[in-house]
Design a protein around this motif. Structure first.
Motif: not given
Length: 280
Positions: A4-7, A11-14, A234-241
Motif C-alpha cells: 500500500x502506498x500514497x502518491x 492532487x488527484x488529476x496530477x 483510488x483517485x481522491x486520496x491517491x492510495x494504491x495497492x
C-alpha cells in the motif's frame, strides 16, 4: 498481503495524469490525437448503421452492447450523416445506429445533429454536437475511441483520455501477457469479476507486450517475473495497492478489491515500502 502506498502530495488529476503519461510514454494531450491503425483499416468501407425508427428499437439497440453509438439527425442525407456512415465503417466492432425519428430524438433530449455514445460500464452517455462544420469522420472516430470504456477496457493510447476522464474513482489494472496461453482464461475470470463491481470500479487490462506499457511495471515496482499482477488506486486520496498472482481467479480479484475498499473506508494505511508478496 499487499503493498500500500500514497502518491505523495500530488492532487488527484496530477496523479492520474502521471499514470497516463507513464503508460503512454508521452503527454495525455498527444494521446487524444492518436488513431490506431485498426481504426483506419476499414476507412474506405461505409457500413450502413442500423435504422432506429422508434424508441423501443433504440432502447433495445443500446442495451444490446457494452458500447453503442447512435447518430441523431434532422435529415438522413445531410453531410454530417455521411461522415457518420464513414465512421461506422472505420469501427466495425462497435454497433452504430441512426435515427431521424422525432419521437426518438425527443426521447433522448436531442435537438440538433448529434453523435451519442452509450456505455454499459457506468451507464453514461457522451454527446458530440455535429453542427460544427469542423466535425468529420476523423474527429468522430477520435471521440468514440476516447470514450468507449467497457466492462474491461484494454489500455491503449486511444482509450487513455477516457480512462482519465471517467467518473470512476477506483481503477483496477490487470497487468499481464496477452500472448500467454493462460490469457484467455485470465480474461474470462477477470471479466466475471468485473461484473461484480460494475459501476464501482473501472477494470483495465494492461498488456506488457506494448512497449509503452513497460513503464507501468516499473511504476508499480513490479518485475515481469511477478506477473500477472493486480494494481488498484483510488483517485481522491491517491492510495494504491499491488498484488502479484500465480493465477487470476474471480475470488482473488474480488477479495483484493473488497479488502482495498474496506481499508479505504476505515482509513487504515499500510507501510509504503513493503514489496509485493507472491501468492502461495
Amino acid at each position: 498481503m499487499v503493498r500500500t502506498g500514497q502518491a505523495g502530495t500530488m492532487g488527484t488529476s496530477i496523479f492520474l495524469c502521471l499514470l497516463l503519461t507513464l503508460l503512454t510514454r508521452g503527454s495525455p494531450a498527444a494521446c487524444a490525437g492518436d488513431n490506431s491503425s485498426a481504426s483506419h483499416s476499414t476507412a474506405s468501407t461505409a457500413e450502413k448503421p442500423v435504422l432506429l425508427d422508434n424508441v423501443a428499437d433504440a432502447e433495445a439497440f443500446i442495451s444490446g452492447a457494452e458500447v453503442a453509438v447512435i447518430g441523431f439527425f434532422q435529415e438522413p442525407n445531410c453531410s454530417e450523416a455521411t461522415q457518420f456512415r464513414l465512421t461506422a465503417g472505420r469501427i466495425p466492432e462497435v454497433p452504430f445506429g441512426l435515427s431521424t425519428s422525432r419521437a426518438v430524438l425527443s426521447h433522448y433530449g436531442v435537438e440538433a445533429n448529434t453523435l451519442t455514445l452509450f456505455r454499459m460500464v457506468d451507464n453514461q452517455r457522451k454527446d458530440l454536437d455535429m453542427n460544427n462544420n469542423d466535425i468529420d469522420a476523423e474527429k468522430m472516430t477520435r471521440f468514440i475511441r476516447i470514450n468507449e470504456l467497457r466492462l474491461v477496457t484494454e489500455y491503449t493510447p486511444s482509450t487513455a483520455i477516457g480512462v482519465m476522464q471517467s467518473s470512476f474513482q477506483l481503477h483496477l489494472l490487470l497487468v499481464t501477457d496477452k500472448t500467454s496461453p493462460k490469457y484467455p482464461e485470465q480474461m474470462r475470470r477477470y471479466r466475471e469479476a468485473a461484473e461484480l463491481f460494475k459501476g464501482k470500479i473501472l477494470f483495465i487490462l494492461v498488456d506488457i507486450n506494448l512497449k509503452s506499457n513497460e513503464r507501468t511495471v516499473s511504476f508499480f515496482k513490479l518485475k515481469k517475473s511477478q506477473l500477472p499482477a493486480l494494481a488498484i488506486f483510488n483517485g481522491p486520496d491517491e492510495e494504491q495497492d499491488v498484488l502479484t498472482l500465480d493465477e487470476v481467479s474471480v475470488e482473488r480479484v474480488q477479495d483484493f478489491c473488497n479488502g482495498f475498499i474496506e481499508r479505504m473506508e476505515k482509513g487504515e494505511d499500510e507501510p509504503e515500502e513493503k514489496t509485493p508478496n507472491e501468492e502461495l
